[in-house]
Design an enzyme around this catalytic site. Structure first.
Site, PDB file in Angstrom:
ATOM      1  N   SER A  25       0.795  -1.229   0.000  1.00  0.00           N
ATOM      2  CA  SER A  25       0.000   0.000   0.000  1.00  0.00           C
ATOM      3  C   SER A  25       0.829   1.281   0.000  1.00  0.00           C
ATOM      4  O   SER A  25       1.574   1.521  -0.922  1.00  0.00           O
ATOM      5  CB  SER A  25      -0.945  -0.046   1.194  1.00  0.00           C
ATOM      6  OG  SER A  25      -1.875   0.982   1.092  1.00  0.00           O
ATOM      7  N   HIS A  26       0.719   2.050   1.072  1.00  0.00           N
ATOM      8  CA  HIS A  26       1.374   3.363   1.111  1.00  0.00           C
ATOM      9  C   HIS A  26       2.821   3.266   1.562  1.00  0.00           C
ATOM     10  O   HIS A  26       3.509   4.285   1.626  1.00  0.00           O
ATOM     11  CB  HIS A  26       0.602   4.268   2.068  1.00  0.00           C
ATOM     12  CG  HIS A  26       0.492   3.684   3.438  1.00  0.00           C
ATOM     13  ND1 HIS A  26      -0.364   2.661   3.721  1.00  0.00           N
ATOM     14  CD2 HIS A  26       1.181   3.940   4.572  1.00  0.00           C
ATOM     15  CE1 HIS A  26      -0.222   2.313   4.991  1.00  0.00           C
ATOM     16  NE2 HIS A  26       0.708   3.082   5.540  1.00  0.00           N
TER      17      HIS A  26
ATOM     18  N   ASP B  42      -2.755   6.358  -3.324  1.00  0.00           N
ATOM     19  CA  ASP B  42      -1.564   5.724  -2.755  1.00  0.00           C
ATOM     20  C   ASP B  42      -1.032   4.582  -3.619  1.00  0.00           C
ATOM     21  O   ASP B  42      -1.502   4.358  -4.736  1.00  0.00           O
ATOM     22  CB  ASP B  42      -1.864   5.238  -1.329  1.00  0.00           C
ATOM     23  CG  ASP B  42      -2.791   4.027  -1.317  1.00  0.00           C
ATOM     24  OD1 ASP B  42      -3.588   3.888  -2.262  1.00  0.00           O
ATOM     25  OD2 ASP B  42      -2.708   3.226  -0.372  1.00  0.00           O
TER      26      ASP B  42
ATOM     27  N   ASP C 197      -1.371   1.370  -3.791  1.00  0.00           N
ATOM     28  CA  ASP C 197      -2.257   0.359  -4.365  1.00  0.00           C
ATOM     29  C   ASP C 197      -3.619   0.927  -4.775  1.00  0.00           C
ATOM     30  O   ASP C 197      -4.534   0.174  -5.105  1.00  0.00           O
ATOM     31  CB  ASP C 197      -2.430  -0.830  -3.409  1.00  0.00           C
ATOM     32  CG  ASP C 197      -3.062  -0.430  -2.093  1.00  0.00           C
ATOM     33  OD1 ASP C 197      -2.928   0.741  -1.694  1.00  0.00           O
ATOM     34  OD2 ASP C 197      -3.698  -1.293  -1.455  1.00  0.00           O
TER      35      ASP C 197
ATOM     36  N   ASP D  14      -6.062   2.532  -3.150  1.00  0.00           N
ATOM     37  CA  ASP D  14      -7.284   2.530  -2.341  1.00  0.00           C
ATOM     38  C   ASP D  14      -7.443   3.792  -1.486  1.00  0.00           C
ATOM     39  O   ASP D  14      -8.521   4.039  -0.962  1.00  0.00           O
ATOM     40  CB  ASP D  14      -7.405   1.251  -1.494  1.00  0.00           C
ATOM     41  CG  ASP D  14      -6.216   1.008  -0.588  1.00  0.00           C
ATOM     42  OD1 ASP D  14      -5.273   1.819  -0.606  1.00  0.00           O
ATOM     43  OD2 ASP D  14      -6.230  -0.010   0.133  1.00  0.00           O
ATOM     44  N   ARG D  15      -6.386   4.588  -1.342  1.00  0.00           N
ATOM     45  CA  ARG D  15      -6.515   5.824  -0.558  1.00  0.00           C
ATOM     46  C   ARG D  15      -6.702   7.025  -1.473  1.00  0.00           C
ATOM     47  O   ARG D  15      -6.349   6.972  -2.652  1.00  0.00           O
ATOM     48  CB  ARG D  15      -5.259   6.064   0.276  1.00  0.00           C
ATOM     49  CG  ARG D  15      -5.030   5.010   1.307  1.00  0.00           C
ATOM     50  CD  ARG D  15      -3.864   5.386   2.193  1.00  0.00           C
ATOM     51  NE  ARG D  15      -3.662   4.349   3.187  1.00  0.00           N
ATOM     52  CZ  ARG D  15      -3.095   4.550   4.359  1.00  0.00           C
ATOM     53  NH1 ARG D  15      -2.640   5.755   4.677  1.00  0.00           N
ATOM     54  NH2 ARG D  15      -2.952   3.561   5.216  1.00  0.00           N
TER      55      ARG D  15
ATOM     56  N   LYS E 241     -11.591   0.096   0.185  1.00  0.00           N
ATOM     57  CA  LYS E 241     -11.647   1.527  -0.022  1.00  0.00           C
ATOM     58  C   LYS E 241     -11.156   1.803  -1.436  1.00  0.00           C
ATOM     59  O   LYS E 241     -10.455   0.982  -2.017  1.00  0.00           O
ATOM     60  CB  LYS E 241     -10.832   2.263   1.031  1.00  0.00           C
ATOM     61  CG  LYS E 241      -9.391   1.818   1.208  1.00  0.00           C
ATOM     62  CD  LYS E 241      -8.829   2.491   2.450  1.00  0.00           C
ATOM     63  CE  LYS E 241      -7.336   2.260   2.607  1.00  0.00           C
ATOM     64  NZ  LYS E 241      -7.026   1.034   3.365  1.00  0.00           N
TER      65      LYS E 241
END
Ligand code: VG1
Ligand code: CO
Length: 543
Positions: free
Chosen positions: A113-114, A277, A279, A281-282, A376
């Site tokens: 992710s982030h 981000d 991946d 999702d943010r 998300k």
């Protein structure tokens, strides 16, 4: 093709955290580390034979190697078919949609992710179930238990699949379909938002900058914003996914997306700025002259939901993670719909969404989403904002200020203390927890503590209970101090301190956030001794 059963020995550290297993790349590069974990996932599932598995990741360093391994292990474990994004790429929300759309048994999503990427950066593996959402604790617990005793894994001895070529391939007896990572997702977005209105918005000169942070959303944003919606070329920046995110930190917050923030506060600011981000999702939402906190964004999207075609008939309810501000609660109250407070992490929203009890969900960590997938979804949030702007024909600033004037304002900040010594961090949390019972009813800074506990969640759908989800100290005036340990960090411990203060609609709505929260920041220090005990003068990240 031969199916091989390879002997292995267990690792003791394969416990999934808030969102899958995350470690430094060299940890994943140990012999059999990936194989053990993926086999432990498959050993924890039922009914693999004849089913489809989705595989894809955010393109970070090691993605290419792990995708090939996952395909071969899936083939040896009896999956009939794997759907994999071209180049091994799928955003997290994209993967969630593909799982649902093609009725797969589940999916393996490769992402940290982030967290930063590259040979010395982070890597991650997450399993999503058939509803498209992160595996619930019952499954992640089973995977961890299995990983501690595993003694062999199955893999086919077959060549790598050419993931550059769309179409049908084979790995052993299993079909491997290489699919366009963007097409199905883009179609889904078109069913939810008024693309004609968005095209008219851009045609009318609306200016936007979207920073994909050299991560997975680039291809999605290029195709949708510039392709389908006619935003001028150059609207999307850093739009090519890179294995190390160009050396950056793909976390769309005010620290790592500072250039975008500066642009939106500057003299030649476009109307709207957004980012996502590693991946996808943010999301980060910034209007000209105003940053929209993720907690406010959740409340605003919920309050304006019926402006988007996919939500025209209204929303059933809202859910937010415990540390997320209570701004959305005010909206739910006014709409007379259900409101749920869940532990941190998207996996806790799945049951509520599946049961139709909530439509919109969000987290203070820049995560917003709905029942369209079970993750998300960064670009979804951006498109939702564009749809609201296209219909209301007001600036972001005007819309946010009108919202505060209606519902009041929840001043909100998060202070992160990263890579703290784990023993110090744990002791600090334990000591504060021990103090909680004595705090209730006490007065501080003119406020009275109305509750002080370690958050425990009982899922209203399946009755499962998740304890120790973070310390919360709530005051009679709606202010809150929350402290919890991160479950996504890979080095030492990360302490997250969340602070919230509520001002009514006729109160002070224009204060500077950090100053408005200063008394609570000091009180949190007095109660926890965080800075003093960690030896840190200030947080590493303030969002
Ligand atoms: C963080 C956030 C949480 C989010 C999780 C995964 O978890 O606080 O809200 O769901 O990351 O997001 P933690 O345990 O470190 O606080 V992502 O975009 O990293 O998959
Ligand atoms: Co993410």
């Amino acid at each position: 093709m031969t199916m091989q059963q390879i002997k292995t020995t267990p690792f003791s550290d394969q416990k999934p955290g808030t969102s899958g297993l995350r470690k430094r790349v060299p940890v994943f590069q140990q012999a059999n580390y990936i194989e053990n974990f993926i086999q432990s996932i498959f050993d924890s599932l039922e009914g693999i034979a004849g089913r489809t598995l989705v595989i894809g990741g955010d393109g970070r360093f090691y993605n290419d190697v792990v995708v090939q391994k996952a395909i071969k292990i899936a083939a040896a474990n009896g999956f009939a078919r794997v759907l994999v994004g071209q180049g091994g790429l799928l955003s997290t929300p994209g993967a969630s949609h593909i799982i649902r759309h093609y009725k797969a048994l589940g999916g393996i999503v490769l992402s940290a992710s982030h967290n930063p990427g590259g040979p010395d950066g982070d890597f991650g593996i997450k399993y999503n179930i058939d509803n498209g959402g992160p595996a619930p604790e019952r499954i992640t617990d089973a995977v961890f238990a299995r990983s501690k005793v595993i003694d062999s894994y199955k893999i086919v001895d077959a060549p790598d699949v050419d993931l550059g070529k769309l179409g049908t391939h084979k790995s052993g007896d299993m079909i491997v379909e290489v699919i366009d990572p963007v097409a199905d997702y883009a179609d889904l977005m078109e069913t939810l938002f008024d693309f004609d209105a968005l095209r008219a918005l851009f045609a009318g000169g609306f200016r936007m900058q979207f920073d994909a942070m050299s991560a997975i959303t680039g291809p999605y944003a290029h195709a949708i914003l510039e392709g389908k919606l006619g935003a001028p070329k150059g609207t999307v920046i850093n739009g090519t996914p890179l294995p190390d995110f160009g050396g950056g930190h793909p976390d769309p917050n005010l620290v790592y997306a500072k250039p975008l923030f500066d642009l939106l506060m500057g003299p030649d600011a476009p109307d709207f700025g957004a980012a996502s981000d590693g991946d996808g999702d943010r999301n980060l939402i910034i209007g000209r002259n105003i940053f929209v906190t993720p907690s406010d964004s959740l409340a605003l999207i919920a309050a304006n939901a019926t402006l988007a075609p996919g939500y025209r008939n209204g929303i059933a309810g809202i859910a937010r993670s415990m540390p997320t501000s209570a701004a959305a609660d005010k909206v739910a109250e006014k709409l007379g719909i259900e409101m749920h407070e869940t532990p941190t992490g998207w996996k806790f929203f799945g049951n509520l969404l599946d049961a139709g009890r909530v439509t919109i969900c969000g987290e203070e960590s820049s995560g917003t989403g709905s029942n369209h997938v079970r993750e998300k979804d960064g670009l979804w949030a951006v498109l939702f904002w564009l749809n609201i702007l296209a219909v209301r024909k007001q600036s972001v600033e005007a819309i946010v200020k009108e919202h505060w004037a209606t519902y009041g304002r929840n001043y909100y900040t998060r202070h992160d203390y990263e890579e703290v010594d784990a023993a110090i961090a744990n002791a600090l949390v334990d000591d504060l927890r021990a103090k909680l019972p004595g705090l209730v009813g006490q007065g501080f800074e003119g406020m009275t503590v109305s509750y002080a506990d370690d958050f425990s969640y009982s899922d209203p759908v399946d009755g499962s209970v998740s304890g120790k989800q973070g310390i919360r100290i709530g005051f009679s005036n709606g202010s809150r101090i929350v402290l919890r340990l991160s479950g996504t960090g890979t080095v030492g411990a990360t302490l997250r301190l969340y602070l919230e203060r509520y001002e009514t609609a006729n109160g002070h709505l224009d204060l500077d956030t950090q100053s408005a929260l200063e008394p609570l920041i000091q009180l949190a220090e007095r109660l926890s001794g965080l800075r003093q005990r960690t030896g840190r003068a200030a947080p590493n990240v303030i969002t």
